[in-house]
Design an enzyme around this catalytic site. Structure first.
Site, PDB file in Angstrom:
ATOM      1  N   LEU A   1       0.903  -1.344  -0.076  1.00 34.13           N
ATOM      2  CA  LEU A   1      -0.027   0.045  -0.037  1.00 34.13           C
ATOM      3  C   LEU A   1       0.995   1.076   0.038  1.00 34.13           C
ATOM      4  O   LEU A   1       1.810   1.429   1.009  1.00 34.13           O
ATOM      5  CB  LEU A   1      -1.005   0.069   1.190  1.00 34.13           C
ATOM      6  CG  LEU A   1      -2.257   0.845   1.377  1.00 34.13           C
ATOM      7  CD1 LEU A   1      -2.936   0.659   0.119  1.00 34.13           C
ATOM      8  CD2 LEU A   1      -2.949   0.820   2.768  1.00 34.13           C
ATOM      9  N   ASP A   2       0.758   1.972  -0.919  1.00 32.15           N
ATOM     10  CA  ASP A   2       1.776   2.811  -1.282  1.00 32.15           C
ATOM     11  C   ASP A   2       1.991   3.962  -0.038  1.00 32.15           C
ATOM     12  O   ASP A   2       1.084   4.321   0.670  1.00 32.15           O
ATOM     13  CB  ASP A   2       1.786   3.777  -2.587  1.00 32.15           C
ATOM     14  CG  ASP A   2       0.806   4.582  -2.815  1.00 32.15           C
ATOM     15  OD1 ASP A   2       0.535   5.457  -1.969  1.00 32.15           O
ATOM     16  OD2 ASP A   2      -0.117   4.400  -3.262  1.00 32.15           O
ATOM     17  N   TYR A   3       3.354   4.694   0.059  1.00 33.36           N
ATOM     18  CA  TYR A   3       3.815   5.588   1.288  1.00 33.36           C
ATOM     19  C   TYR A   3       2.635   6.553   1.341  1.00 33.36           C
ATOM     20  O   TYR A   3       2.373   6.918   2.556  1.00 33.36           O
ATOM     21  CB  TYR A   3       4.907   6.475   0.596  1.00 33.36           C
ATOM     22  CG  TYR A   3       5.517   7.183   1.610  1.00 33.36           C
ATOM     23  CD1 TYR A   3       6.506   6.546   2.695  1.00 33.36           C
ATOM     24  CD2 TYR A   3       5.373   8.520   1.573  1.00 33.36           C
ATOM     25  CE1 TYR A   3       6.991   7.501   3.745  1.00 33.36           C
ATOM     26  CE2 TYR A   3       6.082   9.319   2.283  1.00 33.36           C
ATOM     27  CZ  TYR A   3       6.786   8.822   3.453  1.00 33.36           C
ATOM     28  OH  TYR A   3       7.232   9.743   4.468  1.00 33.36           O
ATOM     29  N   ASP A   4       2.182   6.971   0.378  1.00 35.07           N
ATOM     30  CA  ASP A   4       0.980   8.607   0.692  1.00 35.07           C
ATOM     31  C   ASP A   4      -0.645   7.874   0.683  1.00 35.07           C
ATOM     32  O   ASP A   4      -1.479   8.559   0.893  1.00 35.07           O
ATOM     33  CB  ASP A   4       1.071   9.127  -0.583  1.00 35.07           C
ATOM     34  CG  ASP A   4       2.165   9.827  -0.824  1.00 35.07           C
ATOM     35  OD1 ASP A   4       2.859  10.135   0.254  1.00 35.07           O
ATOM     36  OD2 ASP A   4       2.899   9.972  -1.939  1.00 35.07           O
ATOM     37  N   SER A   5      -0.619   6.360   0.755  1.00 38.32           N
ATOM     38  CA  SER A   5      -1.901   6.010   0.929  1.00 38.32           C
ATOM     39  C   SER A   5      -2.217   5.287   2.285  1.00 38.32           C
ATOM     40  O   SER A   5      -1.195   4.901   2.924  1.00 38.32           O
ATOM     41  CB  SER A   5      -2.390   4.676  -0.103  1.00 38.32           C
ATOM     42  OG  SER A   5      -2.184   5.308  -1.477  1.00 38.32           O
TER      43      SER A   5
END
Length: 247
Positions: free
Chosen positions: A105-109
Site C-alpha cells: 500500500l503505497d507511502y501516501d496511501s
C-alpha cells in the site's frame, strides 16, 4: 496441492535462522536435508509437512500469525527502509514472529494492509489469479463523467500495462472545490494502480484509502492500530481465493 509449495530457501529464511541468500549457499553446499535426504537444488519446493534440517538442526516452524493493520499515510509497506523512513513492522514491536506485509500500500496511501509469516496464505490473497477483491475510496481532483469512469472497467493503459477496476461508485462530488469521492473495487493490485489509472483519465488522486480487503474491513480500528485475524476469518479468506479460481 501445488499452491501449498514454497521454495526451500524461502522457508529457511522465513524461519529466522538466516537470510535467503545464506540459505541458498547452505543448500548448494549440501548442508540442508528435506525428509532426511540432502537437497542441493535451489528450485526445490517443500510443503508445511516436510521435515527440514539445516546443518543437522531441525527447522522449527513458527506458528502462523495473521494481522489486519490500519496503515497510516507516510509509512512504507516493508520490513525495512534504506532511507530510514518508518515501516509497517515498526508498529508491531511486541510481535516475535518474522511478519511481513502482503503486497503493498503505497507511502501516501492509508488503509487495510495484511501482515503474516504464512507465505502460502500471502500468495493466495495477493496473487491476481486468485482475484481477492480490494475496495478503495479515492478523493480525486475534478468531477469525472460516467463515460470516463466506464473506461476504468474496460481498462486504462499506462506504461505498457492495462489497469482496470472491477466496479466503481461515485460517493459524492464537490463542485465548489472541484473534487469527487469515488469507491473503486479492484481484483489486481499493480504498483500505484489506482493513482496511475486515475491520472491517465485526468483526475489525479488527492487522497487514497483502502477500505476493504476481501471480507475484512477496518471496523473497530483507528489509524496505526492492528488486530489478529480470527481462525474463521483466515479460513474465509482462503475459501474466497479458492472460490475465485474455481469460477
Amino acid at each position: 496441492m501445488s499452491n501449498t509449495n514454497e521454495r526451500l530457501q524461502k522457508v529457511i529464511a522465513q524461519s529466522g535462522i538466516t537470510s535467503r541468500r545464506k540459505a541458498e549457499i547452505l543448500i548448494v553446499e549440501g548442508k540442508v536435508k528435506v525428509n532426511n535426504k540432502v537437497v542441493t537444488e535451489l528450485g526445490t519446493k517443500v510443503t508445511p509437512e516436510d521435515k527440514i534440517e539445516v546443518d543437522g538442526v531441525p527447522l522449527e516452524k513458527e506458528q502462523s500469525v495473521y494481522y489486519l493493520f490500519y496503515k497510516p499515510r507516510g509509512v512504507i509497506s516493508s520490513v525495512k527502509d534504506e532511507k530510514g523512513r518508518k515501516v509497517v513492522t515498526d508498529f508491531f514491536p511486541e510481535v516475535e514472529e518474522r511478519i511481513y506485509p502482503i503486497g503493498r500500500l503505497d507511502y501516501d496511501s492509508s488503509g487495510a494492509l495484511l501482515l503474516t509469516n504464512d507465505g502460502v496464505f500471502a500468495n493466495l490473497v495477493m496473487h491476481p489469479k486468485y482475484g481477492v477483491e480490494k475496495v478503495y475510496v479515492a478523493k480525486v481532483k475534478g468531477i469525472p463523467s460516467k463515460e470516463d469512469l466506464r473506461k476504468l472497467i474496460k481498462g486504462v493503459k499506462d506504461k505498457g500495462e492495462v489497469l482496470k477496476a472491477l466496479r466503481f461508485r461515485v460517493l459524492s462530488t464537490d463542485k465548489k472545490k472541484n473534487t469527487s469521492l469515488l469507491e473503486l473495487t479492484l481484483r489486481e493490485g499493480k504498483n500505484r494502480h489506482v493513482r496511475r489509472m486515475m491520472e491517465q483519465l485526468g483526475y489525479p488522486v488527492i487522497k487514497l484509502k483502502r477500505e476493504k480487503y476481501g471480507i475484512l474491513t477496518l471496523d473497530g480500528l483507528r489509524v496505526g492500530e492492528f488486530r489478529k485475524l480470527t481462525p474463521k476469518e483466515v479460513n474465509q479468506m482462503r475459501n474466497l481465493a479458492s472460490k475465485n479460481v474455481e469460477e
